[in-house]
Motif scaffolding. Structure first.
Motif, PDB file in Angstrom:
ATOM      1  N   ASP A   1       0.684  -1.227   0.065  1.00 41.13           N
ATOM      2  CA  ASP A   1      -0.096  -0.022   0.064  1.00 41.13           C
ATOM      3  C   ASP A   1       0.939   1.172  -0.102  1.00 41.13           C
ATOM      4  OD1 ASP A   1      -2.392   1.437  -0.482  1.00 41.13           O
ATOM      5  OD2 ASP A   1      -2.733   1.566   1.846  1.00 41.13           O
ATOM      6  N   MET A   2       2.140   1.165  -0.628  1.00 37.76           N
ATOM      7  CA  MET A   2       2.752   2.474  -0.713  1.00 37.76           C
ATOM      8  C   MET A   2       3.119   2.570  -2.455  1.00 37.76           C
ATOM      9  SD  MET A   2       3.579   3.773   1.918  1.00 37.76           S
ATOM     10  CE  MET A   2       5.085   4.575   2.376  1.00 37.76           C
ATOM     11  N   PRO A   3       3.218   3.612  -2.967  1.00 40.05           N
ATOM     12  CA  PRO A   3       3.418   3.755  -4.396  1.00 40.05           C
ATOM     13  C   PRO A   3       4.536   3.019  -4.804  1.00 40.05           C
ATOM     14  CG  PRO A   3       2.811   5.786  -3.708  1.00 40.05           C
ATOM     15  CD  PRO A   3       3.149   5.013  -2.215  1.00 40.05           C
ATOM     16  N   ILE A   4       4.773   2.791  -6.163  1.00 39.73           N
ATOM     17  CA  ILE A   4       5.820   2.038  -6.664  1.00 39.73           C
ATOM     18  C   ILE A   4       6.566   2.979  -7.752  1.00 39.73           C
ATOM     19  CG2 ILE A   4       6.755   0.074  -7.611  1.00 39.73           C
ATOM     20  CD1 ILE A   4       4.081  -1.699  -6.839  1.00 39.73           C
ATOM     21  N   ILE A   5       7.687   3.750  -7.492  1.00 32.86           N
ATOM     22  CA  ILE A   5       8.083   4.760  -8.306  1.00 32.86           C
ATOM     23  C   ILE A   5       9.628   4.582  -8.271  1.00 32.86           C
ATOM     24  CG2 ILE A   5       8.437   7.396  -8.342  1.00 32.86           C
ATOM     25  CD1 ILE A   5       6.038   7.538  -6.303  1.00 32.86           C
ATOM     26  N   GLY A   6      10.014   4.409  -9.582  1.00 38.22           N
ATOM     27  CA  GLY A   6      11.569   4.326  -9.824  1.00 38.22           C
ATOM     28  C   GLY A   6      11.935   3.423 -10.992  1.00 38.22           C
TER      29      GLY A   6
ATOM     30  N   GLY B   1       0.685   2.179  -8.470  1.00 35.46           N
ATOM     31  CA  GLY B   1       0.245   1.666  -7.185  1.00 35.46           C
ATOM     32  C   GLY B   1      -0.196   2.524  -6.000  1.00 35.46           C
ATOM     33  N   HIS B   2      -0.875   3.587  -6.354  1.00 31.93           N
ATOM     34  CA  HIS B   2      -1.059   4.625  -5.424  1.00 31.93           C
ATOM     35  C   HIS B   2      -2.347   4.269  -4.754  1.00 31.93           C
ATOM     36  CE1 HIS B   2       1.565   6.588  -8.258  1.00 31.93           C
ATOM     37  NE2 HIS B   2       2.094   7.601  -7.391  1.00 31.93           N
ATOM     38  N   GLY B   3      -2.892   3.441  -5.080  1.00 31.22           N
ATOM     39  CA  GLY B   3      -4.225   2.945  -4.297  1.00 31.22           C
ATOM     40  C   GLY B   3      -5.138   3.935  -4.125  1.00 31.22           C
ATOM     41  N   SER B   4      -5.693   4.307  -2.904  1.00 32.32           N
ATOM     42  CA  SER B   4      -6.540   5.331  -2.765  1.00 32.32           C
ATOM     43  C   SER B   4      -6.323   6.568  -2.484  1.00 32.32           C
ATOM     44  CB  SER B   4      -7.485   4.935  -1.508  1.00 32.32           C
ATOM     45  OG  SER B   4      -6.430   4.939  -0.329  1.00 32.32           O
ATOM     46  N   ARG B   5      -4.894   7.002  -2.781  1.00 32.48           N
ATOM     47  CA  ARG B   5      -4.147   8.305  -2.591  1.00 32.48           C
ATOM     48  C   ARG B   5      -3.469   9.051  -4.022  1.00 32.48           C
ATOM     49  NH1 ARG B   5      -3.791   5.604   2.096  1.00 32.48           N
ATOM     50  NH2 ARG B   5      -2.057   4.376   1.397  1.00 32.48           N
ATOM     51  N   GLY B   6      -4.191   8.451  -5.371  1.00 37.95           N
ATOM     52  CA  GLY B   6      -3.428   8.991  -6.577  1.00 37.95           C
ATOM     53  C   GLY B   6      -3.368  10.428  -6.662  1.00 37.95           C
ATOM     54  N   CYS B   7      -4.455  11.163  -6.379  1.00 41.14           N
ATOM     55  CA  CYS B   7      -4.403  12.554  -6.621  1.00 41.14           C
ATOM     56  C   CYS B   7      -3.764  13.337  -5.499  1.00 41.14           C
ATOM     57  CB  CYS B   7      -5.689  13.216  -6.662  1.00 41.14           C
ATOM     58  SG  CYS B   7      -6.548  12.209  -8.138  1.00 41.14           S
ATOM     59  N   ILE B   8      -3.750  12.776  -4.382  1.00 41.48           N
ATOM     60  CA  ILE B   8      -3.206  13.361  -2.996  1.00 41.48           C
ATOM     61  C   ILE B   8      -1.502  13.184  -3.317  1.00 41.48           C
ATOM     62  CG2 ILE B   8      -2.565  12.950  -0.651  1.00 41.48           C
ATOM     63  CD1 ILE B   8      -5.513  11.709  -0.600  1.00 41.48           C
TER      64      ILE B   8
ATOM     65  N   TYR C   1       9.685   4.105  -1.946  1.00 44.49           N
ATOM     66  CA  TYR C   1       8.752   3.889  -3.044  1.00 44.49           C
ATOM     67  C   TYR C   1       9.519   2.997  -4.050  1.00 44.49           C
ATOM     68  CZ  TYR C   1       7.174   7.711  -0.291  1.00 44.49           C
ATOM     69  OH  TYR C   1       6.945   8.619   0.703  1.00 44.49           O
ATOM     70  N   SER C   2      10.761   2.756  -3.780  1.00 44.46           N
ATOM     71  CA  SER C   2      11.304   2.127  -4.987  1.00 44.46           C
ATOM     72  C   SER C   2      11.021   0.890  -5.426  1.00 44.46           C
ATOM     73  CB  SER C   2      13.187   2.172  -4.376  1.00 44.46           C
ATOM     74  OG  SER C   2      13.803   1.027  -5.302  1.00 44.46           O
ATOM     75  N   PRO C   3      11.100   0.258  -6.535  1.00 46.62           N
ATOM     76  CA  PRO C   3      10.375  -0.955  -7.124  1.00 46.62           C
ATOM     77  C   PRO C   3      11.360  -2.114  -6.446  1.00 46.62           C
ATOM     78  CG  PRO C   3      10.668   0.734  -8.988  1.00 46.62           C
ATOM     79  CD  PRO C   3      11.238   1.365  -7.651  1.00 46.62           C
ATOM     80  N   SER C   4      12.678  -1.727  -6.081  1.00 49.28           N
ATOM     81  CA  SER C   4      13.702  -2.676  -5.840  1.00 49.28           C
ATOM     82  C   SER C   4      13.289  -3.335  -4.316  1.00 49.28           C
ATOM     83  CB  SER C   4      15.240  -2.144  -5.650  1.00 49.28           C
ATOM     84  OG  SER C   4      14.978  -1.127  -4.434  1.00 49.28           O
ATOM     85  N   ARG C   5      12.287  -2.722  -3.685  1.00 47.68           N
ATOM     86  CA  ARG C   5      11.851  -3.484  -2.275  1.00 47.68           C
ATOM     87  C   ARG C   5      11.047  -4.802  -2.480  1.00 47.68           C
ATOM     88  NH1 ARG C   5       8.013   0.574  -3.431  1.00 47.68           N
ATOM     89  NH2 ARG C   5       5.812   0.208  -2.872  1.00 47.68           N
ATOM     90  N   PHE C   6      10.793  -5.004  -3.840  1.00 48.75           N
ATOM     91  CA  PHE C   6      10.157  -6.126  -4.006  1.00 48.75           C
ATOM     92  C   PHE C   6      10.668  -7.281  -4.677  1.00 48.75           C
ATOM     93  CE2 PHE C   6       6.893  -2.752  -4.311  1.00 48.75           C
ATOM     94  CZ  PHE C   6       5.819  -3.088  -3.351  1.00 48.75           C
ATOM     95  N   TYR C   7      12.255  -7.035  -4.946  1.00 48.89           N
ATOM     96  CA  TYR C   7      12.986  -8.111  -5.552  1.00 48.89           C
ATOM     97  C   TYR C   7      14.358  -7.802  -4.746  1.00 48.89           C
ATOM     98  CZ  TYR C   7      14.259  -4.411  -8.599  1.00 48.89           C
ATOM     99  OH  TYR C   7      14.686  -3.272  -9.234  1.00 48.89           O
TER     100      TYR C   7
END
Ligand SMILES: Cc1cc2nc3c(=O)[nH]c(=O)nc-3n(C[C@H](O)[C@H](O)[C@H](O)COP(=O)(O)OP(=O)(O)OC[C@H]3O[C@@H](n4cnc5c(N)ncnc54)[C@H](O)[C@@H]3O)c2cc1C
Length: 436
Positions: free
Chosen positions: A379-384, A397-404, A429-435
């Motif tokens: 539930d955190m954006p994925i940016i990078g 991946g901004h879920g319920s906070r895309g505009c915010i 926010y880094s994609p690297s947290r998932f791999y």
């Protein structure tokens, strides 16, 4: 970097503000924004809840949230649920296992603070961009904000009010906010007079006095930034569905559209909401976003709201005075990407809930709308940067906070694309947290 061509895939609020920011920060870039629809914001960014404040947002990665979702499977009268389609989908359980891991083992308080800082950066950036462009792009900038005096967060139980109060006081202490606590219905009604004859429970509420603007319309905002981007020189291509990528070594050299057209560029940014996952898969990584369906309505009523309202309780919802009336939104249903059906039972439940809680008798619901939030597995954006590719980036991946989060996300992404040291710490926010 000078004169490089960057293609942004997806014309929702995230893709549009990304294309805008790239051009705004570096006018020498050649930016192309693509969307498969005939206009911007035809998916999740079309008609969302209308909340632009940054103060009172909490990560969904909590066991209680997951538990409500499981219980909701057996009832159409639940604010959170898992659809049958998702229940039988293997990929949903892979995503959900990561979500569960995040709920059990990640530092919730740290995430709450990151969300606050990222939201605040976005809010301040938005204000400064509006100021900077107020003369040259006045008509577009006047088109999307509603009229209110910030957001009132209302709680219905002593326990939820106590924890909200604690969070509000922490914001004052740690982030120099000016959160005011109202611990009776009467003092809440001083903030929002419509709460005086509200039928539902009100134990107390809080408001950040530094936030004086909350309500906005997400389609108009996306359209405004698409217009401004075009005037700054961003090229926009509609009816352009990306179907394939052409790779050479660690680089993508071109993409193919469904009509056979090939687009060559130096860099590519995936901002395709819930569809980011399938585009990522074509490049070797199924970006971990999952669709969470939500509902929104425009309400015609003679009542005027002074503030926007978040009403907690067993079916939490938002009310925001946008230009089209009062925007009413809520419900989270984890489902599959092909499920954009409006469930009449959920529509009836939401409409009844508002009538019962507010006691307002003159409500007319219009523009019923359903859409899919792109929720990441923590539930955190994925940016990078995209894994193992030198010239592909992700902002999703901004879920319920895309505009915010739109402006802080666009700023971070734009700085990474340009190889600059980002102002915001990119690690959460880094994609690297998932791999690995
Ligand atoms: C009921 C509800 C209420 C909400 N309330 C709020 C709120 O109050 N405040 C807030 O900040 N957020 C809110 N949100 C969340 C917010 O709306 C989303 O986070 C945001 O809209 C996501 O934007 P996006 O650009 O990532 O995705 P989208 O808006 O879905 O945009 C993705 C775009 O990519 C395009 N696309 C997809 N695949 C391709 C392809 N292959 N080729 C080309 N184009 C493609 C699509 O056409 C689409 O236009 C709410 C969401 C819901 C459901």
């Amino acid at each position: 970097m000078e004169g490089e061509r960057v293609v942004v895939i997806g014309g929702g609020i995230i893709g549009t503000t990304t294309a805008f920011m790239l051009k705004y920060q570096n006018p020498n870039l050649k930016v192309l924004l693509l969307d498969r629809s005939p206009d911007v914001a035809q998916d999740c960014s079309h008609q969302n809840g209308g909340v632009l404040t940054y103060s009172f947002h909490h990560p969904w990665t909590r066991l209680q949230f997951l538990w409500t979702g499981f219980k909701g499977m057996f009832s159409s009268e639940s604010c959170s649920s898992i659809s049958n389609k998702a229940f039988w989908n293997f990929n949903f359980w892979v995503w959900n296992t990561r979500f569960l891991f995040s709920s059990l083992f990640q530092n919730y308080n740290q995430k709450e603070h990151d969300i606050h800082l990222f939201g605040k950066r976005s809010y301040l950036l938005h204000e400064s961009i509006r100021k900077d462009l107020s003369k040259s792009h006045k008509e577009d900038l006047d088109s999307y904000l509603g009229k209110d005096d910030g957001l009132l967060d209302v709680m219905t139980t002593v326990k939820s009010f106590q924890s909200l109060k604690k969070w509000g006081l922490e914001l004052n202490h740690n982030h120099e906010e000016r959160v005011r606590v109202h611990s009776t219905r009467q003092t809440c009604a001083e903030g929002e007079p419509n709460l005086k004859d509200w039928r539902g429970e009100i134990v107390g509420c809080i408001k950040n006095e530094l936030e004086t603007q909350c309500a906005f319309d997400s389609y108009s905002m996306t359209k405004a930034f698409a217009n401004i981007s075009a005037k700054l020189g961003v090229e926009i291509l509609y009816n352009a569905e990306v179907t394939e990528f052409k790779k050479e070594g660690n680089k993508v050299t071109a993409l193919a559209l469904s009509d056979g057209k090939i687009i060559v560029a130096d860099k590519f940014v995936i901002c395709s909401g819930v569809h980011s996952r399938e585009l990522g898969e074509k490049l070797g990584w199924a970006i971990p976003v999952w669709p969470a369906k939500g509902y929104s309505f425009n309400i015609k009523t003679n009542r005027q709201l002074k503030t926007s309202i978040h009403y907690g309780g067993s079916n939490p919802f938002y009310l925001c005075p946008v230009k089209q009336g009062i925007r009413y939104s809520g419900i989270v249903e984890f489902t599959t990407i092909d499920d954009k059906e409006m469930d009449p039972k959920k529509v009836e439940y939401m409409q009844r809930t508002l009538r019962d809680m507010s006691g307002w008798t003159d409500l007319k619901f219009e523009n019923n709308w359903v859409c899919l939030r792109p929720v990441s597995s923590d539930d955190m954006p994925i940016i990078g940067k995209f894994p193992k590719l030198d010239n592909v980036f992700v902002n999703t991946g901004h879920g319920s906070r895309g505009c915010i989060f739109a402006f802080s996300s666009a700023e971070l992404l734009s700085q990474l694309v340009q190889g600059k040291v980002p102002i915001t710490d990119p690690r959460p926010y880094s994609p690297s947290r998932f791999y690995l």
